[in-house]
Scaffold this motif. Structure first.
Motif, PDB file in Angstrom:
ATOM      1  N   LEU A  80       8.088   9.901 -44.170  1.00 38.01           N
ATOM      2  CA  LEU A  80       8.518   8.806 -45.043  1.00 38.01           C
ATOM      3  C   LEU A  80       8.073   7.459 -44.470  1.00 38.01           C
ATOM      4  O   LEU A  80       7.666   6.562 -45.215  1.00 38.01           O
ATOM      5  N   ALA A  81       8.152   7.319 -43.158  1.00 42.41           N
ATOM      6  CA  ALA A  81       7.720   6.075 -42.509  1.00 42.41           C
ATOM      7  C   ALA A  81       6.231   5.848 -42.762  1.00 42.41           C
ATOM      8  O   ALA A  81       5.812   4.716 -43.075  1.00 42.41           O
ATOM      9  N   GLN A  82       5.420   6.893 -42.656  1.00 40.45           N
ATOM     10  CA  GLN A  82       3.981   6.779 -42.928  1.00 40.45           C
ATOM     11  C   GLN A  82       3.740   6.396 -44.389  1.00 40.45           C
ATOM     12  O   GLN A  82       2.906   5.538 -44.691  1.00 40.45           O
ATOM     13  N   PHE A  83       4.469   7.035 -45.287  1.00 40.05           N
ATOM     14  CA  PHE A  83       4.342   6.781 -46.727  1.00 40.05           C
ATOM     15  C   PHE A  83       4.692   5.326 -47.038  1.00 40.05           C
ATOM     16  O   PHE A  83       3.961   4.637 -47.758  1.00 40.05           O
ATOM     17  N   MET A  84       5.794   4.858 -46.481  1.00 41.96           N
ATOM     18  CA  MET A  84       6.224   3.477 -46.737  1.00 41.96           C
ATOM     19  C   MET A  84       5.189   2.473 -46.234  1.00 41.96           C
ATOM     20  O   MET A  84       4.882   1.502 -46.917  1.00 41.96           O
ATOM     21  N   GLU A  85       4.663   2.727 -45.051  1.00 44.23           N
ATOM     22  CA  GLU A  85       3.676   1.811 -44.479  1.00 44.23           C
ATOM     23  C   GLU A  85       2.383   1.843 -45.282  1.00 44.23           C
ATOM     24  O   GLU A  85       1.842   0.791 -45.648  1.00 44.23           O
ATOM     25  N   LYS A  86       1.893   3.037 -45.583  1.00 43.42           N
ATOM     26  CA  LYS A  86       0.620   3.181 -46.297  1.00 43.42           C
ATOM     27  C   LYS A  86       0.670   2.531 -47.670  1.00 43.42           C
ATOM     28  O   LYS A  86      -0.271   1.864 -48.092  1.00 43.42           O
ATOM     29  N   GLU A  87       1.790   2.706 -48.384  1.00 40.14           N
ATOM     30  CA  GLU A  87       1.897   2.212 -49.764  1.00 40.14           C
ATOM     31  C   GLU A  87       2.677   0.901 -49.872  1.00 40.14           C
ATOM     32  O   GLU A  87       2.935   0.430 -50.983  1.00 40.14           O
ATOM     33  N   GLU A  88       3.069   0.333 -48.722  1.00 39.43           N
ATOM     34  CA  GLU A  88       3.818  -0.925 -48.682  1.00 39.43           C
ATOM     35  C   GLU A  88       5.054  -0.866 -49.581  1.00 39.43           C
ATOM     36  O   GLU A  88       5.309  -1.774 -50.377  1.00 39.43           O
ATOM     37  N   LEU A  89       5.800   0.217 -49.436  1.00 35.61           N
ATOM     38  CA  LEU A  89       7.004   0.395 -50.249  1.00 35.61           C
ATOM     39  C   LEU A  89       8.105  -0.533 -49.756  1.00 35.61           C
ATOM     40  O   LEU A  89       8.243  -0.770 -48.558  1.00 35.61           O
ATOM     41  N   ASN A  90       8.873  -1.063 -50.690  1.00 37.37           N
ATOM     42  CA  ASN A  90       9.818  -2.139 -50.386  1.00 37.37           C
ATOM     43  C   ASN A  90      11.264  -1.782 -50.736  1.00 37.37           C
ATOM     44  O   ASN A  90      12.068  -2.651 -51.026  1.00 37.37           O
ATOM     45  N   PHE A  91      11.578  -0.504 -50.713  1.00 38.51           N
ATOM     46  CA  PHE A  91      12.943  -0.039 -50.958  1.00 38.51           C
ATOM     47  C   PHE A  91      13.152   1.209 -50.102  1.00 38.51           C
ATOM     48  O   PHE A  91      12.185   1.829 -49.664  1.00 38.51           O
ATOM     49  N   PRO A  92      14.402   1.580 -49.828  1.00 35.46           N
ATOM     50  CA  PRO A  92      14.655   2.709 -48.927  1.00 35.46           C
ATOM     51  C   PRO A  92      14.148   4.050 -49.466  1.00 35.46           C
ATOM     52  O   PRO A  92      14.327   4.372 -50.637  1.00 35.46           O
ATOM     53  N   MET A  93      13.501   4.790 -48.578  1.00 39.35           N
ATOM     54  CA  MET A  93      13.073   6.164 -48.844  1.00 39.35           C
ATOM     55  C   MET A  93      13.915   7.042 -47.925  1.00 39.35           C
ATOM     56  O   MET A  93      13.937   6.824 -46.707  1.00 39.35           O
ATOM     57  N   LEU A  94      14.600   8.017 -48.505  1.00 41.56           N
ATOM     58  CA  LEU A  94      15.559   8.821 -47.763  1.00 41.56           C
ATOM     59  C   LEU A  94      15.098  10.257 -47.608  1.00 41.56           C
ATOM     60  O   LEU A  94      14.541  10.852 -48.525  1.00 41.56           O
ATOM     61  N   SER A  95      15.385  10.819 -46.427  1.00 41.08           N
ATOM     62  CA  SER A  95      14.987  12.183 -46.087  1.00 41.08           C
ATOM     63  C   SER A  95      16.131  13.159 -46.364  1.00 41.08           C
ATOM     64  O   SER A  95      17.208  13.043 -45.795  1.00 41.08           O
ATOM     65  N   ASP A  96      15.875  14.121 -47.239  1.00 40.26           N
ATOM     66  CA  ASP A  96      16.839  15.158 -47.621  1.00 40.26           C
ATOM     67  C   ASP A  96      16.221  16.520 -47.289  1.00 40.26           C
ATOM     68  O   ASP A  96      15.994  17.354 -48.163  1.00 40.26           O
ATOM     69  N   GLU A  97      15.927  16.708 -45.983  1.00 39.97           N
ATOM     70  CA  GLU A  97      15.171  17.889 -45.554  1.00 39.97           C
ATOM     71  C   GLU A  97      15.832  19.210 -45.937  1.00 39.97           C
ATOM     72  O   GLU A  97      15.143  20.180 -46.237  1.00 39.97           O
ATOM     73  N   ASN A  98      17.155  19.267 -45.907  1.00 39.81           N
ATOM     74  CA  ASN A  98      17.814  20.538 -46.264  1.00 39.81           C
ATOM     75  C   ASN A  98      18.153  20.592 -47.757  1.00 39.81           C
ATOM     76  O   ASN A  98      18.824  21.496 -48.205  1.00 39.81           O
ATOM     77  N   HIS A  99      17.700  19.606 -48.488  1.00 39.90           N
ATOM     78  CA  HIS A  99      17.862  19.442 -49.942  1.00 39.90           C
ATOM     79  C   HIS A  99      19.296  19.573 -50.447  1.00 39.90           C
ATOM     80  O   HIS A  99      19.526  19.887 -51.621  1.00 39.90           O
ATOM     81  N   ALA A 100      20.277  19.292 -49.592  1.00 35.33           N
ATOM     82  CA  ALA A 100      21.686  19.357 -50.001  1.00 35.33           C
ATOM     83  C   ALA A 100      22.009  18.291 -51.046  1.00 35.33           C
ATOM     84  O   ALA A 100      22.752  18.549 -52.002  1.00 35.33           O
ATOM     85  N   VAL A 101      21.459  17.092 -50.885  1.00 32.01           N
ATOM     86  CA  VAL A 101      21.724  16.021 -51.847  1.00 32.01           C
ATOM     87  C   VAL A 101      21.023  16.332 -53.170  1.00 32.01           C
ATOM     88  O   VAL A 101      21.613  16.183 -54.243  1.00 32.01           O
ATOM     89  N   ALA A 102      19.781  16.788 -53.093  1.00 32.11           N
ATOM     90  CA  ALA A 102      19.064  17.169 -54.317  1.00 32.11           C
ATOM     91  C   ALA A 102      19.845  18.252 -55.067  1.00 32.11           C
ATOM     92  O   ALA A 102      19.961  18.208 -56.298  1.00 32.11           O
ATOM     93  N   GLU A 103      20.392  19.207 -54.348  1.00 28.11           N
ATOM     94  CA  GLU A 103      21.191  20.265 -54.993  1.00 28.11           C
ATOM     95  C   GLU A 103      22.435  19.669 -55.644  1.00 28.11           C
ATOM     96  O   GLU A 103      22.770  20.001 -56.786  1.00 28.11           O
ATOM     97  N   ALA A 104      23.125  18.773 -54.936  1.00 26.78           N
ATOM     98  CA  ALA A 104      24.348  18.167 -55.473  1.00 26.78           C
ATOM     99  C   ALA A 104      24.055  17.366 -56.743  1.00 26.78           C
ATOM    100  O   ALA A 104      24.901  17.265 -57.629  1.00 26.78           O
ATOM    101  N   TYR A 105      22.854  16.821 -56.826  1.00 28.45           N
ATOM    102  CA  TYR A 105      22.462  16.016 -57.987  1.00 28.45           C
ATOM    103  C   TYR A 105      21.723  16.839 -59.050  1.00 28.45           C
ATOM    104  O   TYR A 105      21.246  16.277 -60.033  1.00 28.45           O
ATOM    105  N   GLY A 106      21.604  18.136 -58.840  1.00 24.06           N
ATOM    106  CA  GLY A 106      20.932  18.994 -59.821  1.00 24.06           C
ATOM    107  C   GLY A 106      19.424  18.852 -59.814  1.00 24.06           C
ATOM    108  O   GLY A 106      18.757  19.246 -60.764  1.00 24.06           O
ATOM    109  N   ALA A 107      18.877  18.274 -58.746  1.00 24.58           N
ATOM    110  CA  ALA A 107      17.438  18.019 -58.672  1.00 24.58           C
ATOM    111  C   ALA A 107      16.706  19.076 -57.847  1.00 24.58           C
ATOM    112  O   ALA A 107      15.563  18.875 -57.451  1.00 24.58           O
ATOM    113  N   TRP A 108      17.355  20.186 -57.580  1.00 22.78           N
ATOM    114  CA  TRP A 108      16.725  21.283 -56.844  1.00 22.78           C
ATOM    115  C   TRP A 108      16.924  22.539 -57.660  1.00 22.78           C
ATOM    116  O   TRP A 108      18.038  22.821 -58.106  1.00 22.78           O
TER     117      TRP A 108
END
Length: 159
Positions: A80-108
């Protein structure tokens, strides 16, 4: 896998995830604010880059309209740090490696690609209001054009 997709009026599930800097970001940090949480499958891929850059390019407009933006993917913090730097992203990018949040939100869930069925992240956008309730839940969104469509769906002026 149960279908736990959110709908308008649902309470947004609480979460805490690490951002690209390794800092913990929680939904509760945004209490009293409108938050757009968008789930994307993989940093530095063409579709995800298009979508992230669309949010980046319209961040000022979203902020002026009272919205904060959080990107969530199963990527590790260092990617995510590489992605933010490469694309000059200006908002938080969050890591959900175990996809627990994606599951809770129905996005998995079940995906199909070239005839193969597998479990993975479903490109989704959830808009949470100041009270912590879901206003908009969109699943299987297209990367290209999604940000403009979201602005229209929210009744916001074109970016």
């Amino acid at each position: 896998m149960t279908d736990n997709r959110l709908t308008a009026g649902d309470t947004a599930p609480a979460f805490s995830l690490q951002d690209a800097n390794g800092d913990t970001v929680s939904l509760s940090d945004y209490a009293g604010e409108k938050v757009i949480i968008y789930f994307y499958p993989k940093a530095m891929t063409p579709g995800c880059t298009t979508q992230a850059c669309d949010f980046r390019d319209r961040l000022e407009r979203f902020t002026a309209d009272g919205y904060r933006i959080l990107g969530v993917s199963p990527d590790p913090v260092n990617k995510l740090a590489q992605f933010m730097e490469k694309e000059e992203l200006n908002f938080p990018m969050l890591s959900d490696e175990n996809h627990a949040v994606a599951e809770a939100y129905g996005a998995w869930g079940e995906k199909k690609n070239y005839g193969k069925v597998y479990e993975g992240l479903i490109r989704s956008t959830i808009v949470v209001n100041e009270q912590g309730t879901v206003d908009v839940a969109q699943y299987n969104v297209r990367a290209k054009g999604h940000v403009d469509k979201l602005r229209r769906d929210l009744g916001l002026a074109e970016a």
